[in-house]
Enzyme design. Sequence first.
Site, PDB file in Angstrom:
ATOM      1  N   THR A  17      62.462  40.768  49.963  1.00  0.00           N
ATOM      2  CA  THR A  17      63.876  41.131  50.057  1.00  0.00           C
ATOM      3  C   THR A  17      64.547  40.355  51.179  1.00  0.00           C
ATOM      4  O   THR A  17      65.597  39.733  51.003  1.00  0.00           O
ATOM      5  CB  THR A  17      64.016  42.646  50.312  1.00  0.00           C
ATOM      6  OG1 THR A  17      63.465  43.347  49.202  1.00  0.00           O
ATOM      7  CG2 THR A  17      65.476  43.045  50.516  1.00  0.00           C
ATOM      8  N   CYS A  18      63.923  40.409  52.339  1.00  0.00           N
ATOM      9  CA  CYS A  18      64.509  39.761  53.514  1.00  0.00           C
ATOM     10  C   CYS A  18      64.593  38.247  53.314  1.00  0.00           C
ATOM     11  O   CYS A  18      65.610  37.624  53.631  1.00  0.00           O
ATOM     12  CB  CYS A  18      63.648  40.123  54.725  1.00  0.00           C
ATOM     13  SG  CYS A  18      64.397  39.800  56.325  1.00  0.00           S
ATOM     14  N   GLY A  34      59.323  43.651  47.410  1.00  0.00           N
ATOM     15  CA  GLY A  34      58.678  43.921  48.685  1.00  0.00           C
ATOM     16  C   GLY A  34      59.655  43.709  49.832  1.00  0.00           C
ATOM     17  O   GLY A  34      60.697  43.068  49.673  1.00  0.00           O
ATOM     18  N   CYS A  35      59.293  44.226  50.986  1.00  0.00           N
ATOM     19  CA  CYS A  35      60.210  44.110  52.121  1.00  0.00           C
ATOM     20  C   CYS A  35      60.381  42.650  52.541  1.00  0.00           C
ATOM     21  O   CYS A  35      61.505  42.188  52.747  1.00  0.00           O
ATOM     22  CB  CYS A  35      59.728  44.967  53.287  1.00  0.00           C
ATOM     23  SG  CYS A  35      57.991  44.750  53.714  1.00  0.00           S
ATOM     24  N   TYR A  36      59.286  41.918  52.642  1.00  0.00           N
ATOM     25  CA  TYR A  36      59.409  40.511  53.028  1.00  0.00           C
ATOM     26  C   TYR A  36      60.168  39.697  51.980  1.00  0.00           C
ATOM     27  O   TYR A  36      61.032  38.895  52.331  1.00  0.00           O
ATOM     28  CB  TYR A  36      58.023  39.901  53.267  1.00  0.00           C
ATOM     29  CG  TYR A  36      57.348  40.330  54.544  1.00  0.00           C
ATOM     30  CD1 TYR A  36      57.910  40.071  55.789  1.00  0.00           C
ATOM     31  CD2 TYR A  36      56.110  40.975  54.522  1.00  0.00           C
ATOM     32  CE1 TYR A  36      57.273  40.447  56.964  1.00  0.00           C
ATOM     33  CE2 TYR A  36      55.465  41.352  55.687  1.00  0.00           C
ATOM     34  CZ  TYR A  36      56.047  41.083  56.910  1.00  0.00           C
ATOM     35  OH  TYR A  36      55.411  41.449  58.070  1.00  0.00           O
TER      36      TYR A  36
END
Lengths: 345, 345, 345, 345
Positions: free
Chosen positions: B152-153, B148-150
């Site tokens: 990953t970050c 997911g984007c979160y």
Amino acid sequence: MKNAVILGASGYTGAEAVRLITGHPKLRLTALTGHSRAGERYADIYPSTAHLDLPDVVTAGDVDWADVDVVFACLPHGASQDTIATIADKVDTVIDLSADFRLRDPDLYAKTYGRSHDHQGLLGTAVYGLTEFARHELRGAKLVACPGCYPTCSLLALLPGINAGLISTDNIIIDAKSGVTGAGRKALQSLAFSELSDGAHAYGVGTHRHAPEIDQILTRSSGKETMVSFTPHLIPMNRGMIATCYVTLTDGQSVDDLRAAYHAAYDDEPFVHIEAAGAAPQTRHIRASNHCRIGIFADRVPGRAIIISVIDNLTKGSSGQAVQNYNATQGWDETLGLHVQPIFP
Amino acid sequence: MKNAVILGASGYTGAEAVRLITGHPKLRLTALTGHSRAGERYADIYPSTAHLDLPDVVTAGDVDWADVDVVFACLPHGASQDTIATIADKVDTVIDLSADFRLRDPDLYAKTYGRSHDHQGLLGTAVYGLTEFARHELRGAKLVACPGCYPTCSLLALLPGINAGLISTDNIIIDAKSGVTGAGRKALQSLAFSELSDGAHAYGVGTHRHAPEIDQILTRSSGKETMVSFTPHLIPMNRGMIATCYVTLTDGQSVDDLRAAYHAAYDDEPFVHIEAAGAAPQTRHIRASNHCRIGIFADRVPGRAIIISVIDNLTKGSSGQAVQNYNATQGWDETLGLHVQPIFP
Amino acid sequence: MKNAVILGASGYTGAEAVRLITGHPKLRLTALTGHSRAGERYADIYPSTAHLDLPDVVTAGDVDWADVDVVFACLPHGASQDTIATIADKVDTVIDLSADFRLRDPDLYAKTYGRSHDHQGLLGTAVYGLTEFARHELRGAKLVACPGCYPTCSLLALLPGINAGLISTDNIIIDAKSGVTGAGRKALQSLAFSELSDGAHAYGVGTHRHAPEIDQILTRSSGKETMVSFTPHLIPMNRGMIATCYVTLTDGQSVDDLRAAYHAAYDDEPFVHIEAAGAAPQTRHIRASNHCRIGIFADRVPGRAIIISVIDNLTKGSSGQAVQNYNATQGWDETLGLHVQPIFP
Amino acid sequence: MKNAVILGASGYTGAEAVRLITGHPKLRLTALTGHSRAGERYADIYPSTAHLDLPDVVTAGDVDWADVDVVFACLPHGASQDTIATIADKVDTVIDLSADFRLRDPDLYAKTYGRSHDHQGLLGTAVYGLTEFARHELRGAKLVACPGCYPTCSLLALLPGINAGLISTDNIIIDAKSGVTGAGRKALQSLAFSELSDGAHAYGVGTHRHAPEIDQILTRSSGKETMVSFTPHLIPMNRGMIATCYVTLTDGQSVDDLRAAYHAAYDDEPFVHIEAAGAAPQTRHIRASNHCRIGIFADRVPGRAIIISVIDNLTKGSSGQAVQNYNATQGWDETLGLHVQPIFP
């Protein structure tokens, strides 16, 4: 009617003070100062005021203090203490929006703001004006130090829990986000639209000047030496501020207890509102108003809670609270001049 | 040249996959699917692609799988697992951008996403594609679950410190902020410009689905059961994501040690960059690119540190990482198709 | 490979030139100049380039011109003519992005830009590089004057109609709207985020410097002395420009004739596209790309038409067209280095 | 105190009416209707009103009309005429914000809005409420048709020149730009933040429904059949509208004459202001207020002028003018309830 002067009216907090004071039923604006803009019509500085009948901008030195009742000082820190020192005995009340009279400890001030505090006698008389928690002291006060925008937003979120002993003073983490007006009206490349739109970043990480101010109040309120983690972010909006506070509940306490404490603290407040369970406050719902909204959540990590508060940095975070504080010094209804509704959409 | 199909090309991650794959030297787009838009020209869905020669949109059922090498699945969770199950043995590689193959534990998946996982055999074969930490597994993989984007970050910010034992797994707090494209392309009043501009708010407080995904990886990497605090916020920008991570250093460790570990982990990476000491990363500096930038700071609270990472949620946080992962499965240079520069200003 | 130098690389058009040239297969950046930033790493000026291997910034005086093939001059007007005069015979090609070589008439230049033109010999050799209408002249040109952003957007909308005699040269009204990057990278209060967000205004009404440039080309193309109404507006977006052109059809001509003429003019162009009937072009659909999109409409007033064109002011309106022009001077495929896709969303 | 009901309070014009009426010294809100939201607390629809004491939302059918003095109808066109027909004789005054009673000619209405006008008797009694030009008719009016936002902005810019015979009715071109709130509160993909931010486009080119409304008033005022060119654009801001009007001066007239006429028309108006020569009005300077600002410029083309006006589409362009109109019907000071200052920054 009381006669009010705004020092530093050319900045954003000055402009917000003008907006609010011109609608205040018991205040009359008699002078607006602005060092670099003296001699100009205020409408040339803020065309949004062109329909109002306002005095032209003058220097602070040109103000006739004879009939002035209250000064709203919207000056940069440093300049503020020096100017206030020269006028404090000429007017009934000074409401200072700068940082100069917030920190009780002159050494901490010097360390934080990079210059000495040269008016410690005055400093000793200043009331820290987080209105909801300072009413007794505000009544009749001659010098009010209005809290910084981040401290206002953060402390409204934390104090009821701290005061009720429900939140540990250890390990408080405040992640804050502010709109760009918080940086003031300046000709800086770093504040340009093209530099700031469609992006976000943290700044002052580990070093922001508002952190010691938050510590000071939490320490005083809790009786325990407190040091918070505090990280502000700049996000691409004009007005608004959000403080997301991560806290540890004290032993045996629950989020329900916490919620009850916040209701007890704020249910009679005209400007502070607790969201329904599960609802997160949004800055746009208090935009351009003096309101604060607070959401209280159980963290997914047992024993922890998240408290989120939103204000408009220019209103409750600055000039709105300043007006509220002056109302409190006079024993007036605190909402005078502050019936400006949030602008949504 | 490999033949690529994008499933769910009508959403934003699909569009970003189109942008990247049409510039990839070893990929050729042979089909674009979109259930509700089948029969339309892709340029009618995304006029920004009108100058490209793209296939019309079809349903997944109308794709001829004979010569397809790789599928980029940009479908909603739930739909993704079912569709992938029907095609997994028809193509060499499936790169799944949905949440369906991220969580190893089917029960956790069911609890988190509100439906059962019906393809647990496939689930067992999926590689969690946080590229920088999964290269060995990715080589030759048939099914890649893109993070997911979160996650990953957040994980790019946390893993080097966790892996080096410099960060405690207790009390990790992730405060994240995302641009609006992260919510996808939907006809929702809550996503309207007038609802979201000039304001910010938290959402999914204590309950966001990406938190268990972060826990899973931190637990696996550290060998200790880990549960993070995670709070996402929606801010008025289009692209970009920032994760501000508050961590406790393990005994005797310093921020210098931490910085050294991150340099060791990332200095050879093409897409992950460590900011100079004191510099905070800005989402706009990686806008529309596959880059990640990470800032490392001492907290003002002794023994604590703050690690901040920024990505573009649609690129490194989604379709860019998906392409990077496919490159990794093939043993290609991971940067193929990803030489898109950040757009600033 | 040709060696390229960017003069004035610290501004936005310089940064956009860096973005495009670093992706150009036949260009190598050998120097970046910036008067006030000399000695700095380019990544300190534009962190978005930190992952690139770029030369440090120097002054124009410190460039070794021995092996330089082409100069992209992104300097302010005035400074540009003087600098170009000193290097024009040292390099094969100069692509000037300033206004200094656009106006053929030195008196008009002096009147418009407030200083004399001191290099009229050079001026006589300059090719006005509206690429689609200047290919013959561009081939082999030594000095190219790239059109202004507003003239590019407006002339692409008007020239096919003018050239085909379908549009009267009388009473042409151009209402243009630009994103803020068009104002450049400057430390001005008037460009601050808080001053420009959530608002719009016209500027330079009746006086903007790009109007004579548009007149010049329309006059030359039509053979009739032409003077346009031209009003630019600043709107709260970063990139993008829209020119809404109100025109009178010549006797007996229809919007269908007009549409046919535009298709004839542009259907083979790689960067200019005609919208389907009824569709209005949107700046966001060409954001960060070299594309132009044009919509053609019958006005509700009989005998009149409305032609709307959109470009990205920094790309087709500036550095993208500059690269396209250099490609044209070399007889290369004009799209080299310009395969950057629009960023949407 | 008069009792007021807002029909269609769940939309943006309804919300703006709530904001203004709750601050009106002679109005009391007694009911809010909203077909699809009946039964909800208004604060659940607009959390920005949570601190106000407002009635819950009901259907129009559930309103007790016995003591209602005035209805502000914020309904979609079509629905508005039908609803108003059922209540017109139950209340003293109906202020209609929809398009249903603006066009005098039922056939033109039918052609423009795609349905018949079924209440032509009522239509005959409606006063077109462009306040500054309708005071005599407004006094005592029972049904007021508030102008559309674009007509308000455009007509305030054009009427003094038309009325004074200084502007030709031929060849009037209005290029308008609106913030997104003008599109209403709807769950449409096309209105999503990610679709609309950082971009601009025209819409309704040659076909927008507000054009016939502008024609009607200009024709009536000038006595000459008038047809304007009118092109609206959507730009990425929340509130605000700008109309840039390109006009031809009648023989022998100058811009100085024009300016004098506008001063004569508006200098006593509380809400309409003429900019100093050379100054262009900005929407942000009237944001969230009922003010209009107008700039008057000589075009560079001899004999032509450019008149630019700005309003807030939700205030002067809709609910603010509605309140002003009601004040006018009652013979009250027109500014009652409208002392809301512009929000800048």
